[in-house]
Design a protein around this motif. Structure first.
Motif, short mmCIF file in Angstrom:
data_model
loop_
_atom_site.label_atom_id
_atom_site.label_comp_id
_atom_site.label_asym_id
_atom_site.label_seq_id
_atom_site.Cartn_x
_atom_site.Cartn_y
_atom_site.Cartn_z
N ASP A 81 0.83 -1.21 0.00
CA ASP A 81 0.00 0.00 0.00
C ASP A 81 0.87 1.26 0.00
OD1 ASP A 81 -2.25 -1.57 0.04
OD2 ASP A 81 -2.50 -1.47 2.22
N PHE A 82 2.00 1.18 0.70
CA PHE A 82 2.90 2.33 0.75
C PHE A 82 3.45 2.66 -0.63
CE2 PHE A 82 7.18 4.16 1.65
CZ PHE A 82 6.77 5.30 2.33
N ARG A 84 1.96 2.03 -3.46
CA ARG A 84 0.85 2.63 -4.22
C ARG A 84 0.69 4.11 -3.86
NH1 ARG A 84 -2.09 -2.45 -3.07
NH2 ARG A 84 -2.04 -3.72 -4.97
N ASP A 85 0.85 4.43 -2.57
CA ASP A 85 0.75 5.83 -2.16
C ASP A 85 1.88 6.66 -2.79
OD1 ASP A 85 -1.46 5.29 -0.65
OD2 ASP A 85 -0.34 5.02 1.22
#
Length: 409
Positions: A81-82, A84-85
């Motif tokens: 997720d990091f 993707r951020d």
């Protein structure tokens, strides 16, 4: 329904490695500022986030980055997720073998101006020289109080058109020099910088975007924020010293006295921190706030909504208060600033409705009525100058406001 955007995103597996763009990192208290200078995008991260950026930048896979962070901190992190951020922020150049499309960076003003050309702007001796010059001017004014400027100094000619045109020319020239001072100091710190027109409530302003200065040391940041004020004070000080050497009553003396007042007039405006002036950014930096204006506006809006909903004039905290998520020192600064923001904005809009707007309308109507063959060449020229100067500024404000509004959307 299928999510086409999600299907187009490259898959991130535990073994995936990413290539990051050139990122800048600076520690700021308990957090780290991470950003990309090319796109002027900057975020605050906790130490673990900055460490994850460092590990990913070294070529570690998603799984190895998570394992390293777990070994160092004892906590688990969702590195997928990091990543993707980071991709959404434009910090990732490639995920695995898949390149990430990159937007064109915003253009910089005066791109030919390189940091080594203006390195002197960050020399620690420069503020000392400005202070010496200002002190000398103050001493002269104490000994020669007759040199203190007044509004009559602007009326150096009996022709209103000449007063307006010369005042507008001097004002815009100094305004441009003020913004160039911001640009030069930011460029010396390696920040591209971009000058453009903007609006602050009813005011038409020229502003310089120095996004990226967040990565510079505090002394450099404050120098960039205060560069314009320092230029105005330096110009005003030089004019005071020159006026002290001239004979009074001459046209040159009157013109320089008018220029002195034009150089000083923007300085009180800097105290209006609720319009995000230069001193606002100094205040934001010194208080350690990330977005003093945005957080102050959100807090003021939440207070208003709670008052409307409860129908009681009592300030409470708790659910619905966006300032509760801020650290204590930011929370105090934001709540105090929200009071300044609301009171200052109300005062400015009231003054515009009661004074500025009626005066502008009256001058424009008089100028329009002053046009015609019966008023002669001088009368027509005077009216035309008022219409062009005053009307042009108001039209330019409307165009700038509309353009910036569309850009924000």
């Amino acid at each position: 329904m299928t999510d086409t955007a999600a299907e187009d995103r490259p898959r991130i597996e535990p073994s995936t490695r990413v290539l990051l763009h050139d990122l800048g990192v600076r520690r700021d208290g308990d957090e780290w500022i991470v950003g990309r200078m090319a796109t002027r995008t900057f975020v605050a991260m906790p130490a673990a986030g900055a460490r994850a950026v460092e590990l990913l930048g070294e070529g570690l896979s998603v799984a190895r980055t998570a394992e390293t962070l777990r070994a160092e901190t004892g906590e688990d992190f969702e590195i997928t997720d990091f990543v993707r951020d980071l991709t959404a922020l434009g910090f990732v150049a490639r995920i695995g073998d898949c390149p990430i499309p990159d937007a064109d960076p915003p253009p910089a003003s005066l791109p030919w101006l390189r940091p080594h050309h203006v390195r002197f702007a960050l020399h620690p001796v420069l503020p000392v020289l400005v202070g010496v010059l200002l002190t000398a001017a103050v001493v002269v004014l104490i000994r020669r109080p007759d040199l203190l400027p007044g509004y009559r100094d602007l009326l150096w000619s009996p022709h209103g058109s000449l007063v307006l045109l010369s005042g507008a020319a001097a004002g815009w020239a100094l305004l441009l020099a003020h913004e160039v001072a911001h640009l030069v100091t930011a460029r010396a710190a390696g920040v591209p910088g971009r000058m453009r027109l903007g609006t602050r409530l009813q005011f038409l302003v020229m502003q310089t975007d120095v996004s990226g200065i967040e990565l510079a040391p505090r002394r450099h940041r404050l120098t960039a924020y205060l560069g314009g004020i320092a230029l105005n004070l330096s110009v005003a000080s030089l004019l005071v010293l020159i006026l002290a050497l001239m004979d009074t009553g001459t046209t040159a003396h009157r013109l320089l006295a008018a220029a002195l007042l034009v150089a000083l007039l923007p300085l009180p405006f800097q105290l209006m921190v609720f319009t995000r002036t230069d001193l606002y950014f100094v205040l934001q930096d010194l208080t350690g706030c990330r977005n003093l204006y945005g957080d102050g506006l959100a807090y003021a809006r939440s207070v208003f909504l709670r008052l409307v909903r409860s129908r009681r004039l009592r300030l409470t905290t708790g659910a619905g208060d966006p300032s509760t998520r801020l650290p204590p020192h930011e929370r105090r600064a934001v709540r105090f600033y929200s009071v300044v923001l609301v009171a200052g904005t109300a005062a400015c809009l009231t003054f515009m409705a009661a004074v500025t707007l009626p005066v502008d309308v009256t001058l424009l109507v008089r100028a329009a009525r002053g046009l015609g063959p019966e008023h002669g060449l001088a009368g027509n020229a005077d009216s035309a100058a008022v219409l062009v100067t005053l009307g042009g500024v108001n039209v330019l404000w409307l165009v700038t406001w509309w353009r910036n509004r569309r850009t924000r959307r």
